[in-house]
Design a protein around this motif. Structure first.
Motif, PDB file in Angstrom:
ATOM      1  N   PHE A   1      -6.328   1.146  -2.995  1.00  0.00           N
ATOM      2  CA  PHE A   1      -6.519   0.178  -1.916  1.00  0.00           C
ATOM      3  C   PHE A   1      -6.970  -1.177  -2.467  1.00  0.00           C
ATOM      4  O   PHE A   1      -6.520  -2.224  -1.987  1.00  0.00           O
ATOM      5  CB  PHE A   1      -7.527   0.700  -0.877  1.00  0.00           C
ATOM      6  N   SER A   2      -7.851  -1.180  -3.463  1.00  0.00           N
ATOM      7  CA  SER A   2      -8.311  -2.477  -3.964  1.00  0.00           C
ATOM      8  C   SER A   2      -7.196  -3.176  -4.738  1.00  0.00           C
ATOM      9  O   SER A   2      -7.040  -4.391  -4.659  1.00  0.00           O
ATOM     10  CB  SER A   2      -9.569  -2.324  -4.828  1.00  0.00           C
TER      11      SER A   2
ATOM     12  N   THR B   1      -4.045  -2.946  -4.062  1.00  0.00           N
ATOM     13  CA  THR B   1      -3.178  -3.490  -3.022  1.00  0.00           C
ATOM     14  C   THR B   1      -3.750  -4.787  -2.455  1.00  0.00           C
ATOM     15  O   THR B   1      -3.033  -5.779  -2.281  1.00  0.00           O
ATOM     16  CB  THR B   1      -3.028  -2.471  -1.883  1.00  0.00           C
ATOM     17  N   ALA B   2      -5.050  -4.772  -2.173  1.00  0.00           N
ATOM     18  CA  ALA B   2      -5.674  -5.956  -1.576  1.00  0.00           C
ATOM     19  C   ALA B   2      -5.604  -7.139  -2.538  1.00  0.00           C
ATOM     20  O   ALA B   2      -5.341  -8.272  -2.125  1.00  0.00           O
ATOM     21  CB  ALA B   2      -7.129  -5.654  -1.210  1.00  0.00           C
TER      22      ALA B   2
ATOM     23  N   GLY C   1     -12.326   7.958  -5.872  1.00  0.00           N
ATOM     24  CA  GLY C   1     -12.115   6.885  -6.847  1.00  0.00           C
ATOM     25  C   GLY C   1     -10.684   6.385  -6.834  1.00  0.00           C
ATOM     26  O   GLY C   1     -10.436   5.179  -6.885  1.00  0.00           O
TER      27      GLY C   1
ATOM     28  N   PHE D   1     -10.009   4.278  -3.785  1.00  0.00           N
ATOM     29  CA  PHE D   1     -10.577   2.951  -3.956  1.00  0.00           C
ATOM     30  C   PHE D   1      -9.676   2.092  -4.841  1.00  0.00           C
ATOM     31  O   PHE D   1      -9.389   0.935  -4.537  1.00  0.00           O
ATOM     32  CB  PHE D   1     -11.973   3.060  -4.577  1.00  0.00           C
ATOM     33  N   GLU D   2      -9.208   2.708  -5.929  1.00  0.00           N
ATOM     34  CA  GLU D   2      -8.374   1.977  -6.869  1.00  0.00           C
ATOM     35  C   GLU D   2      -7.081   1.500  -6.204  1.00  0.00           C
ATOM     36  O   GLU D   2      -6.694   0.343  -6.336  1.00  0.00           O
ATOM     37  CB  GLU D   2      -8.029   2.906  -8.024  1.00  0.00           C
TER      38      GLU D   2
ATOM     39  N   LEU E   1       0.835  -1.198   0.000  1.00  0.00           N
ATOM     40  CA  LEU E   1       0.000   0.000   0.000  1.00  0.00           C
ATOM     41  C   LEU E   1       0.876   1.256   0.000  1.00  0.00           C
ATOM     42  O   LEU E   1       0.621   2.211  -0.741  1.00  0.00           O
ATOM     43  CB  LEU E   1      -0.920  -0.016   1.225  1.00  0.00           C
TER      44      LEU E   1
END
Ligand code: NA
Ligand code: NA
Lengths: 320, 442, 190
Positions: free
Chosen positions: B283-284, B286-287, B277, B280-281, B78
């Motif tokens: 973090f998602s 990274t996940a 946005g 969100f991009e 992250l």
């Protein structure tokens, strides 16, 4: 038959140098060679050993009860601060108390319990001298969990939760100022390199209760003769073996610490720090009784019995 | 023994021949291998009691995704993603380019140094590769660097830090063998620097043979260089916070990942580069990357359970112990075994399973255990970039979906050779490792 | 004033739809499923970041760390990883060793990807049963986390459930998706 015992402790731990090899020899002798013990390394989290043995991945293991909080509460009677003075005495007393009071609570559903033991009294390993208990206030101390957390809170230290094996790094980097562990870890975890002071309380601050357990199907699969043979070298005999091995490791740890120039302070029972610690710990026994209220066990009687057994063992040890 | 060899062969076939995802291939071979050792045969396929093997897999799945130590993976990824999203990694490499861009391979060399420095402090090669792949890869591409050199300098550079103290791996070795950790740390220092030096030479070699892989740019004047530096204070401050915090003991390396991510988030916010946005991009993304890596780790662990149950390492030891040759040859055989194991093992399980069985033998032969510890860590570093199972390479291929593992493995070869050279130097000139501990503690 | 707001909401929702369409290659139900799962992962990761920062700050500045920070981190990790597992799986995004891709045909690679999808789905389906049973057993025995006394079994149930979601979405949408579009890990070759 081959019996697979799991170990997750380092090779130099008394469990691996003494307890498993000795017990393996006993088992082989008692069963006249019909059951051979093989010790296997376990690299998963030690808390998963309970299910690993229950489901037959391994046949026998020993691990820490409080790794599964909520399931095993009763053996923590031995972990109440200030209850034990030696690993051997504590181990035997815990086993006797388990047999007499805890078996019917069925906390070990799915497992065949072979024995129980405790490590030696947990002590203070610090980077600062502990001249009074007030010196502990605000210090960052690594703790592993269990009833010692309560004592740590009463000492007003800043607790940092981490497994024992992280102690070296955290002390070396200065994340913590000290750690609560039995004296053997001066040698095993090489705390001589990262601490300056070892303050020994006669009854320590806490201990950790371990259980040695077997897969019940494996047990049932043995002939009655072999079952009896294995039980004859387990139970109290195994508790005494484990307790004395872990206790001997403490003596070695203290010797290593002294050799390395660590400031080792062995407090006498009437030292003000000991008296004060005793006061601080007051009532934690009641907390244990409250914790286990949901178990169908006469907790107060069990605690009294545990204390009686510890005293008996102390007396026995004091005799020449 | 045969079971293990068949297991290895099937694994290689599945991951290279059938192109199965690493995670599922290792998991399946481990699962069925374990079942076979529990008595599974073709005849018993339908009557076999699968409970033990299933619980083994279940335990590995549930305990690995709850492993506190692995929380560094998502949080450092992250941090890298946020730094990149805030445009800071571009700035960092602009500055780097201003100073070193006129040299062939200059950026790859600075990447090696940056990865070495970062991994030395944070202690996790996986986390370093994850952080740096987003930070270093896009800028290097923009300056015309070849993918194979750029990616390999990150994958290899990330391995450097597990030897340079503080080192989690050396602590684990010390606890397993009762060796002084303080001496191990001192011993790791020079071999660690030697590794950095040899990696820099590896970059030089690559651009000497293929100048187009790390093209030289124009030289910048000093005023231009200083101007380029002005854009990097943010990321330098962040790295200083992370490394300084660990160094001064304010937080553990595990916690540093969270603090670093938090700091990067603040910087990105401050630079007004984050919309809802974009957050969100980042973090998602990274996940997703983390989930892929967790899957690989789980597969590797199930596979190592099978190897462990087969008693493979004990067999190796009894084989080595039976050799009637000079002690140094025994050591070379052991190292050869480690290099081979490095092909299919995730680094930590290799260490946990082999060191307890090998070290008594090594001690008996009269070798210094501190020295052996350094040697073992170097082979562990090598295993991270040895195909087909090289965790650092997988990190890059998980983070950067448009780079092939084949490309990275090809680029890694010169670095791998540099590592072997270093290993031999340390084996034959033990003083490289033992000089500092002797000086400091004897 | 009152007349204006609904329009804004509508505009916003249209912008949101456009963002979703641009951000996700899935369409319809699977787009919404992907978005919801990722939203869970995103929020969890965000909280993980905040948690560590708060814990360290508390310990360093106020001598007071957060009780149970470690177990919260562990729970968060599991939630995040298993929320993303279905998405990365149906997109064929798992890490592969593609050493032989240059000499193998695209069609064959697609067949291999199908095989991988079937294997992942089948394995997860079966292992999730055991995970589910272990969760039941853990709850029955009252296993909880140390500080927060959170019953571990619920987290294990979640892991089993998400494994089934992964298996189910992989053999439906995943297979279809693999057939019509290249998977994440073969984009390079196409
Ligand atoms: Na390091
Ligand atoms: Na490898």
């Amino acid at each position: 038959t081959t019996l697979r015992a799991a170990t997750w402790l380092p090779p130099s731990n008394p469990q691996n140098t003494t307890v498993w090899p000795t017990w393996a020899k006993w088992v082989e002798e008692a069963t006249e060679g019909r059951v051979k013990v093989v010790v296997e390394d376990y690299t998963g989290h030690p808390k998963t050993l309970f299910s690993a043995v229950e489901d037959g991945i391994l046949d026998v293991a020993s691990t820490v009860n409080t790794y599964l909080p909520g399931r095993f509460k009763l053996p923590s009677v031995a972990e109440i601060p200030g209850e034990i003075s030696s690993a051997e005495g504590g181990s035997v007393a815990l086993w006797k108390t388990y047999q007499e009071y805890f078996v019917e609570a069925d906390e070990y559903d799915g497992l065949k319990v072979l024995s129980m033991f405790v490590h030696g009294p947990g002590q203070m390993h610090t980077k600062f001298p502990v001249n009074t208990l007030a010196d502990m206030k605000g210090k960052k101390m690594r703790i592993g969990g269990g009833l010692v957390n309560e004592l740590a809170a009463r000492l007003e230290v800043t607790p940092v939760n981490a497994p024992a094996t992280k102690s070296y790094e955290m002390l070396q980097q200065g994340v913590v100022d000290g750690t609560f562990l039995p004296a053997q870890e001066q040698k095993a975890l090489r705390l001589t390199e990262v601490t300056t002071d070892l303050t020994l309380f006669p009854k320590g601050l806490y201990t950790t209760a371990f259980t040695i357990f077997m897969n019940p199907d494996f047990f049932e699969g043995l002939s009655p003769e072999d079952q009896e043979a294995i039980m004859s070298v387990s139970g109290e005999k195994l508790a005494r073996l484990a307790g004395s091995a872990w206790g001997a490791a403490d003596a070695e740890g203290i010797a290593t610490a002294k050799e390395a120039g660590i400031h080792v302070v062995e407090l006498s029972p009437d030292d003000p720090r000991v008296v004060e610690m005793h006061k601080l710990a007051e009532g934690i026994d009641q907390q244990w009784i409250k914790d286990v209220a949901d178990r169908k066990v006469d907790a107060a009687a069990a605690l009294a019995a545990f204390r009686k057994y510890v005293a008996e063992e102390e007396e026995k040890a004091a005799k020449p | 023994m045969t079971v293990v060899l068949i297991g290895f062969a099937i694994l290689l076939l599945l991951i290279i021949g059938l192109r199965l995802p690493i995670a599922i291939a290792m998991g399946l071979v481990g699962f069925f291998g374990f079942a076979v050792l529990q008595g599974l045969t073709l005849d018993t396929l339908f009557t076999f009691n699968w409970k033990a093997a299933l619980t083994l897999a279940s335990n590995r799945i549930t305990e690995t995704v709850q492993d506190y130590g692995l929380s560094v993976i998502p949080l450092f990824i992250l941090m890298g993603n946020l730094i990149t999203r805030a445009g800071l990694s571009q700035k960092l490499y602009d500055a780097s380019y201003a100073f070193l861009g006129h040299r062939k391979g200059g950026l790859a060399m600075s990447t090696v140094l940056a990865c070495g420095g970062f991994s030395a402090i944070c202690g996790s090669s996986l986390a370093t590769a994850a952080t740096m792949s987003k930070v270093a890869m896009p800028p290097m591409r923009r300056f015309g660097y070849d993918d194979s050199l750029a990616a390999a300098s990150i994958a290899a550079g990330g391995t450097l830090g597990i030897l340079i103290p503080p080192s989690v791996i050396l602590v684990i070795y010390g606890l397993l063998t009762e060796t002084s950790i303080r001496e191990l740390f001192a011993a790791g220092f020079l071999p660690g620097l030697l590794g950095v030096l040899l990696y820099l030479l590896a970059v030089r070699y690559v651009v000497w043979r293929h100048p187009e892989r790390g093209p030289a740019g124009k030289a910048f004047s000093w005023p231009e260089r200083l101007r380029a530096l002005s854009g990097v204070w943010g990321v330098l401050a962040l790295f200083a916070l992370v490394m300084g915090g660990i160094y001064l003991g304010v937080f553990t390396p595990t916690e540093a990942a969270g603090v670093g991510a938090g700091g990067a988030f603040l910087i990105a916010l401050f630079r007004k580069t984050l919309s809802l946005g974009v957050v969100f991009e980042v973090f998602s993304d990274t996940a997703r990357t983390s989930a892929m890596l967790f899957a690989v780790v789980i597969g590797a662990l199930i596979f190592s359970d099978f190897i462990n149950r087969a008693g493979f390492t004990d067999l190796l030891v009894s084989y080595v112990a039976s050799l009637q040759v000079a002690p140094i040859v025994v050591i070379l055989v052991i190292l050869g075994i480690y290099i081979l194991l490095g092909m299919v093992f995730e680094s930590l399980s290799m260490l946990l399973l082999t060191v307890p069985v090998f070290y008594p033998l090594v001690a008996e032969l009269g070798f210094n255990l501190v020295w052996f510890g350094i040697v073992v860590v170097v082979v562990t570093e090598i295993s991270l970039i040895t195909p087909p199972v090289g965790m650092n390479v997988f990190v890059l291929s998980a983070v950067l979906k448009d780079i092939r593992t084949g490309t990275i493995f090809r680029g890694v070869t010169p670095f791998w050779v540099a590592d072997i050279v270093r290993l031999l130097l340390i084996v034959f000139i033990a003083q490289i490792a033992l000089f500092l501990p002797d000086l400091l503690y004897r | 004033m009152t007349g204006k707001q609904p329009i804004n909401v509508e505009e916003e929702s249209m912008a949101f739809r456009a963002w979703l369409d641009a951000h996700y290659r899935e369409r319809g139900l699977f787009m919404w499923l992907a978005f919801s799962l990722e939203l869970v992962a995103v929020i969890t990761l965000f909280l993980l970041m905040l948690l560590t920062c708060a814990d360290v700050t508390g310990r360093y500045l106020f001598n007071n760390s957060i009780d149970g920070a470690i177990e919260l981190t562990r729970i968060g990790l599991a939630i995040m990883v298993f929320a993303e597992l279905p998405v990365i799986s149906w997109r064929g995004g798992h890490v592969v060793v593609d050493l032989l891709d240059s000499i193998v045909s695209h069609r064959l690679i697609r067949v291999f990807s199908m095989l991988a999808a079937l294997l992942i789905a089948t394995s997860l389906y079966f292992v999730a049963w055991r995970i589910w049973e272990l969760a039941e057993r853990s709850l029955r025995r009252g296993e909880v986390t140390e500080y927060l006394k959170f019953p571990e079994g619920y987290l294990i149930y979640y892991i089993a459930l998400m494994s089934w979601v992964t298996a189910a979405t992989m053999i439906t949408y995943g297979i279809y998706h693999l057939w019509v579009t290249p998977s994440d890990n073969q984009l390079v070759s196409d």
